[in-house]
Design an enzyme around this catalytic site. Structure first.
Site, PDB file in Angstrom:
ATOM      1  N   LEU A   1       0.836  -1.299  -0.186  1.00 27.37           N
ATOM      2  CA  LEU A   1       0.050   0.024   0.030  1.00 27.37           C
ATOM      3  C   LEU A   1       0.938   1.319  -0.032  1.00 27.37           C
ATOM      4  O   LEU A   1       0.459   2.117   0.774  1.00 27.37           O
ATOM      5  CB  LEU A   1      -1.043  -0.053   1.221  1.00 27.37           C
ATOM      6  N   CYS A   2       1.890   1.179  -0.647  1.00 26.26           N
ATOM      7  CA  CYS A   2       2.886   2.486  -1.008  1.00 26.26           C
ATOM      8  C   CYS A   2       3.118   2.593  -2.351  1.00 26.26           C
ATOM      9  O   CYS A   2       4.054   2.897  -2.913  1.00 26.26           O
ATOM     10  CB  CYS A   2       4.173   2.274  -0.162  1.00 26.26           C
ATOM     11  N   GLY A   3       2.077   2.505  -3.264  1.00 25.85           N
ATOM     12  CA  GLY A   3       2.356   2.863  -4.492  1.00 25.85           C
ATOM     13  C   GLY A   3       3.448   2.032  -5.326  1.00 25.85           C
ATOM     14  O   GLY A   3       3.407   0.797  -4.804  1.00 25.85           O
TER      15      GLY A   3
END
Length: 292
Positions: free
Chosen positions: A90-92
């Site tokens: 969930l950090c691109g």
């Protein structure tokens, strides 16, 4: 066509997701400030360490015995790739961009007939690359239980790298991480650790005075070279921590905005469907009244 209940459930679900993404964005923003400060504080020390090593190497006598950490084994057959990534997603594109650089490097080395070994620091890089390079993986070091990254953590990794080198496991070691530039920009970076890739002596010693070393340069290098491995690993971990929070903050902001747009579209669709059903019921009532 979905019913009104389905549309209500969908809108409620997206709103709940939006609350989560907004909360994650706020948490990432709070963590980013500390992580950025730590990363920026580590840079001058790592750069100064590099300059000192260049100065020491230049002052060595011609017949001095130099550590292999500085000069290498003289071969270029076996490469150890130390891959630093995050423990969570969930950090691109933070993890995938580092993995892409590692994949390109490993594929190129294998195509040249070199032997490649992978040491992972962080679970996500391992998860992305394990299918393609399962045979090349030496070990996965997870830092999920480490709350604050310090020199002790980096030193244990540095000792493992030096131990592998002393055991003759590789000839060249390259460290992969993401250098923090801004919230929206993180630069995947490959840094050669062994043999030490030093800049030209003139550029590296700029701003340094002339020093006399005690004990001699050979003894100092013997102590500083292993420490430099740990210092560079620490810098990479701190840069990664800042880059991860910056990438997560940006990704969660984008996700929150996308959720808002989706809520608007679903709400408009819900209102139109509800209006159509009311209109249909009114037509049926009017038609029934006229039939009487």
């Amino acid at each position: 066509m979905p019913s009104l209940k389905d549309l209500r459930n969908r809108i409620a679900s997206v709103k709940a997701t939006q609350k989560i993404t907004k909360a994650m964005q706020m948490v990432a923003a709070a963590k980013l400030r500390r992580a950025q400060t730590a990363a920026e504080s580590a840079r001058p020390y790592a750069e100064r360490m590099e300059k000192v090593l260049v100065s020491l190497a230049g002052a060595l006598d011609a017949g001095a015995q130099v550590s292999g950490l500085l000069t290498g084994t003289g071969r270029d057959e076996t490469h150890l790739l130390v891959v630093c990534t995050a423990e969570r997603g969930l950090c691109g594109a933070f993890n995938s961009s580092i993995a892409r650089l590692v994949r390109d490097t490993a594929t190129s080395l294998l195509a040249q007939g070199k032997t490649v070994k992978l040491l992972f620091v962080g679970k996500k890089g391992h998860d992305i690359l394990k299918r393609q390079f399962e045979r090349q993986i030496l070990e996965l070091i997870e830092l999920r239980s480490v709350r604050t990254i310090g020199f002790d953590t980096a030193e244990s990794i540095g000792r493992k790298i030096v131990g592998l080198y002393d055991a003759g496991e590789f000839d060249v070691c390259t460290l992969f991480f993401s250098k923090f530039k801004s919230v929206i920009t993180q630069i995947p970076t490959a840094q050669q650790l062994i043999p030490l890739a030093l800049p030209s002596e003139g550029a590296a010693t700029e701003g340094l005075g002339v020093y006399e070393f005690e004990p001699d340069e050979e003894q100092i290098l013997k102590t500083l070279l292993p420490r430099n491995i740990s210092v560079q690993v620490l810098r990479a971990l701190l840069e990664n921590a800042a880059s991860e929070q910056g990438a997560r903050m940006s990704a969660m902001d984008s996700a929150s905005r996308n959720a808002g747009e989706m809520i608007k579209k679903q709400t408009l669709k819900y209102n139109r469907s509800r209006q159509a059903m009311i209109t249909k019921e009114l037509i049926e009532i009017i038609s029934g009244a006229e039939a009487l």
